[in-house]
Design a protein around this motif. Structure first.
Motif, PDB file in Angstrom:
ATOM      1  N   TYR B 436      -0.594 -52.396  -4.674  1.00 30.20           N
ATOM      2  CA  TYR B 436      -1.008 -51.360  -4.393  1.00 30.20           C
ATOM      3  C   TYR B 436      -0.831 -50.427  -3.782  1.00 30.20           C
TER       4      TYR B 436
ATOM      5  N   SER C  75      -6.616 -45.818  -8.914  1.00 30.90           N
ATOM      6  CA  SER C  75      -8.282 -46.368  -8.635  1.00 30.90           C
ATOM      7  C   SER C  75      -9.290 -45.683  -9.373  1.00 30.90           C
ATOM      8  N   HIS C 232      -1.988 -48.245  -9.738  1.00 31.37           N
ATOM      9  CA  HIS C 232      -2.587 -48.786  -8.389  1.00 31.37           C
ATOM     10  C   HIS C 232      -2.672 -50.585  -8.110  1.00 31.37           C
TER      11      HIS C 232
END
Lengths: 463, 463, 463
Positions: B436, C75, C232
């Motif tokens: 992430y 994101s 992401h």
């Protein structure tokens, strides 16, 4: 004719016939016994395979509900909602195995069945299927009913209460309505009430249980009506929605209990898809029209609303009517969400507009749009009236008994978590783990030693 | 009789018979050739469809293992564990195609097969199925075996080592035990050893490989025994568990290699579901009893423990016994996790209690609970003894050869990542990406230029 | 012979024959009508079930595309890409229902069909299947085509533009090429052009639409060629890839439109899996060779490249050739990603190398590797030439018409979001929600009142 004139010829002919007969007899035996299969056997294989695979998809809907709800709640309650959805499946299984299946499908009275408890005394076949295959498909349905309720009750329900009501829904609440509608001797079935795959049996029932639950619980502390508490993870909600849409391809076409009527299953599959399609489109376009935002969570709920609405009529309407039913469902879910705000009913994931309002609409839609008997197809109000009776009967049974159940749970084990736990999030105190421990350190901040019966800190587990 | 009295009548009769015969011949041809299908052909179609669809579900279990393990590790190693699970599938495929399938199912000796390498020399059919359909289903099984090991070895294994052992497991370790048990000329099969869908063949073998791996590797630097290192993402673990449960509906019922025995597949499906159900319930209730927390990760592992335990006996026991087997599996996995801590064996995702301990229990459960031959059904100790021989034989082969394999890997390409890489996380250095990147900036902090053979920074890829 | 000598004997014989005949007639009726099934009926059931289940898997690929793309974007644009993938499915459905299906499969001209619009005038069956089952399977394909384009256009496309082009792709762009290749009177089909499951029809078409889109859009503001903008969420991309691989087991074997040719479906399933396997291995090994990093996103795209490449030839090549085709696809996708950087074409998720370059390669691979007619099997250049004509024809039609379409959209509703919205992320302004509101507070920072037509703040929705 001259061929048969002479005796010799006749003998030849007779011999030929004899040989032909013997050969054909062998050929027939080859089909019937030599292959160890008959046409009937293969048809049963096909139907069983279809129902089992459909059951796998319906089972997978538990994951769909879980991720949809998990995506729509806040991160502090994600472990709790996943645990609820996961354990709901199992608790409902136990209840449905013990008594639910027998109450629902066993013979007995027009109101409930009185045999097949604990899978005992099963016949050779049920509806042309191996009894255990039929049970498996139906168990998956019962699990859906109890899981729907968890959405309405999210973010504040005691986990023990969740386990108890899931068990009771599978044991007795869901199966009674099911018996009325799907058992051959059910009183609504006898009236001609139709609900092909469960707009009322599964979705309305689940939504009514949840509605009773949220009313007994009251709103979440943080909830201000008129404002949306945003879910923490849209991709997770998207996974849930896609899995549910996929699962519905088991839910509706599997309810034929067979794949030998190919035109029926093809129609049902397409109707299912079409209603989801227009439900999603209409709901997101409405959100854009009103707010200027393409609210994807409305598209998710719109598709689910279309799926719920087509569940009852999927076998009885044309694809064009499925598109229309889905579109109406999209409208209903959009205004339904507003209605819940207006009525000050806290429904964290929009479950009542999806499953309740559209469960009712889908059931009535048979009376409106069914090619055979629908109002708009010249069928008059007869079928519509019967459908309305069924809806009202389901409400009249499920809602009060659920209120009673939740009231008793509230007064005994407790229905709602304590206020400081709700504020901190249910995950830490009840489950001892955070959904994303590296990203949500706050989930661990609640002191747990203060509560009796809790022996260890949330951060450690004694070996 | 008078009908046949006159010659003219006889002629008429004979003609009628002739026409009837010709018509019936045509009718038969219509079934056999005119339709281009026979009952046998359709039965093969049904069986092939069932096995292929089951194979799809078993293939999808690779995703399940991947997400379960990814959810249970820390974010700094998520790319690595996903890459391992993804590539394990592919490396095992190559090994199983090259030799594994031939060793496992080819004829030869009671200990290994000696034909069908690289899919050469395949017969017209294997077990009544198209050989490639049978191969596909079996490849998916082999992939599961090698992926199970990656859970025990998570968060510290060199990626190249992972690729090598996955290839070798599919090439030679898994197929040898498979031959003993599932080949018609296997020595354990000849003794009457039963393992319907692979509690020993797949799960115990995978767990033993992983146990050898974790012992050669040693514990993770950060691991303190008696304390749990929490997984970074519970929803991801939930996705994995749901996918695995779904996949097991392919794993067990697909192992019938057909759908024409409908009662068998219905029983197997239901037993599979039931064992998962009680496994989950018992494990989470135990966690609540001991810690006051409803540990959902224990429910996940409990359901998987039930699934592993029912894999061997699923076709031989009643649904009630499946509930019991699942419940025992839930107990075993709960204390099994503690046992690993006590023995100071670092098993980051609890794979050995799930696949190893319950792989053994499931195999022995046939000797205890099988309706035909089980100890508790009056069958005495005969079957149980044979089952024990099979378990011991699998351990005696797989564990030492795996230790040897990992020792050789350790001394050549290296088995474990360097200490500073393990601390920083494997993702950055080995894979050049973070799981992430927007949320885990630390994953990029490791300087990579210092390591020979690494030409570029983790942040850039030359075009 | 002596048996027939006397009249009495003859009578006995005749009676026996009569009885045999009657019995056999009954037996035949028992197969044909008594069971209410014939062999033909059951074959249709089997084929319909196969195609519907395959269609479910292909439908689920929409989720796969969605999560792959969502994982590979930042994101701030995740809600947007999920909304696009979700709504693309629905908008394409409407277009395909209205006209696409008729244009693609209806009779008419060699260039497009002119019947079956709005599902009107359907025959009893299409290709031996219930027309609605065939439609459902084909709709799922059309949705894939339009969704592929969204990957190339990610992170900067106006949502309304996305809805419009998705509708048009399903309405008219995709179906025309489909008619040429898959309709019985299509001009490419008439030339002997082969594309079993759509390397050209679906993947190249989708990639060409997207290529036109990204060229008209221009690159993302943040994009620097030669540097990768990392996605992401790698687990999300992994979920997408696994679902796509699973879905391909519907895509390719379902394109047989039946399960009665068991050897064909087994071959296709295995070829599909094998090409994905080597595609993943080769792509990640190349990434390791060049960069020293095991880039798992390259493994994902490598497997998809193999799947795209095997889509056209899956029914015409051996498993060994499938392994080779996948390996070449892995090479092509690796250098293809670099090529896009060199050509300064912004393809955020690598969709053109996967679907475009490998769509072309897969189509030509029939001319190279087909057991019957392939260049390397002594078939000369004839088939290869026809394949090349088909590829060029698809490019000559789809690319210009897509450029025109996007140009018109650009000049009317607008194709690209405003610069400050692109910088802040599309989610907040267009969709009013953030993908992870608790973790990405920045997504809410954009003032929205300034934009006409947007009535409410992103944080609130009026009830």
């Amino acid at each position: 004719m001259t061929l048969l004139r002479r005796r010799k010829t006749r003998r030849l002919f007779a011999l030929t016939m004899l040989m032909t007969g013997v050969l054909m007899l062998f050929a027939n035996l080859a089909y019937a016994q030599g292959d160890e299969h008959s046409l009937s056997d293969l048809a049963i294989s096909i139907n069983t395979m279809w129902v089992l695979i459909a059951g796998f998809l319906v089972f997978f809907m538990q994951a769909g509900f879980g991720f949809l709800e998990a995506g729509f709640v806040r991160s502090k309650n994600v472990v709790n909602i996943m645990a609820e959805n996961f354990l709901d499946t199992t608790m409902t299984t136990i209840g449905f195995w013990a008594a639910g299946f027998g109450i629902m499908f066993g013979s007995g009275t027009p109101f409930f069945g009185t045999e097949w408890f604990f899978l005992s005394g099963l016949p050779e076949e049920i509806n042309g299927l191996p009894p255990l295959a039929f049970f498996f498909f139906q168990f998956a349905f019962s699990a859906a009913a109890s899981t729907i309720a968890s959405g309405l009750m999210a973010e504040r329900t005691d986990f023990r209460a969740d386990l108890i009501y899931s068990f009771l829904v599978g044991l007795v609440i869901y199966p009674v309505v099911g018996h009325w509608i799907w058992a051959s001797d059910g009183w609504l079935a006898g009236m001609g009430f139709l609900d092909f795959a469960g707009s009322t049996v599964v979705h309305l029932v689940g939504a009514l249980v949840g509605l009773a639950g949220t009313l007994v619980l009251g709103k979440r502390i943080d909830k201000e009506f008129g404002k949306t508490i945003r879910g923490h993870n849209i991709p997770l909600a998207a996974i849930g929605t896609f899995i549910l849409w996929l699962g519905w391809f088991g839910f509706n076409p599997g309810s034929t209990l067979g794949a030998t009527d190919v035109n029926a299953i093809a129609l049902i599959v397409l109707n299912t898809d079409f209603a989801a399609t227009t439900g999603a489109i209409v709901a997101i376009f409405l959100s854009y029209a009103y707010t200027g935002k393409w609210d994807v969570s409305m598209a998710f709920n719109g598709s689910l609303a279309g799926l719920v609405a087509i569940t009852a009529p999927c076998a009885f309407v044309t694809p064009t009517m499925a598109l229309l039913i889905g579109a109406i469902a999209g409208v209903l879910v959009y205004y339904g969400v507003d209605l819940m705000e207006t009525l000050k009913i806290d429904d964290p994931v929009g479950a009542f507009p999806v499953h309740g309002i559209n469960g009712i609409f889908g059931t009535l839609a048979i009376g409106l749009f069914a090619t055979d008997g629908g109002l708009f197809y010249g069928g008059g109000f007869a079928q519509l009236g019967v459908q309305l009776v069924g809806v009202l009967a389901a409400i009249a049974y499920v809602f009060p008994i659920s209120l009673l159940m939740f009231y008793i749970i509230k007064k005994t084990v407790g229905l709602r978590v304590e206020e400081n736990i709700e504020r901190a999030g249910i995950d830490g105190f009840y489950h001892g783990i955070a959904s994303y421990p590296e990203f949500t350190p706050g989930a661990y901040s609640l002191p747990t030693k203060e509560y009796p019966g809790q022996q260890v800190s949330v951060l450690e587990k004694s070996s």
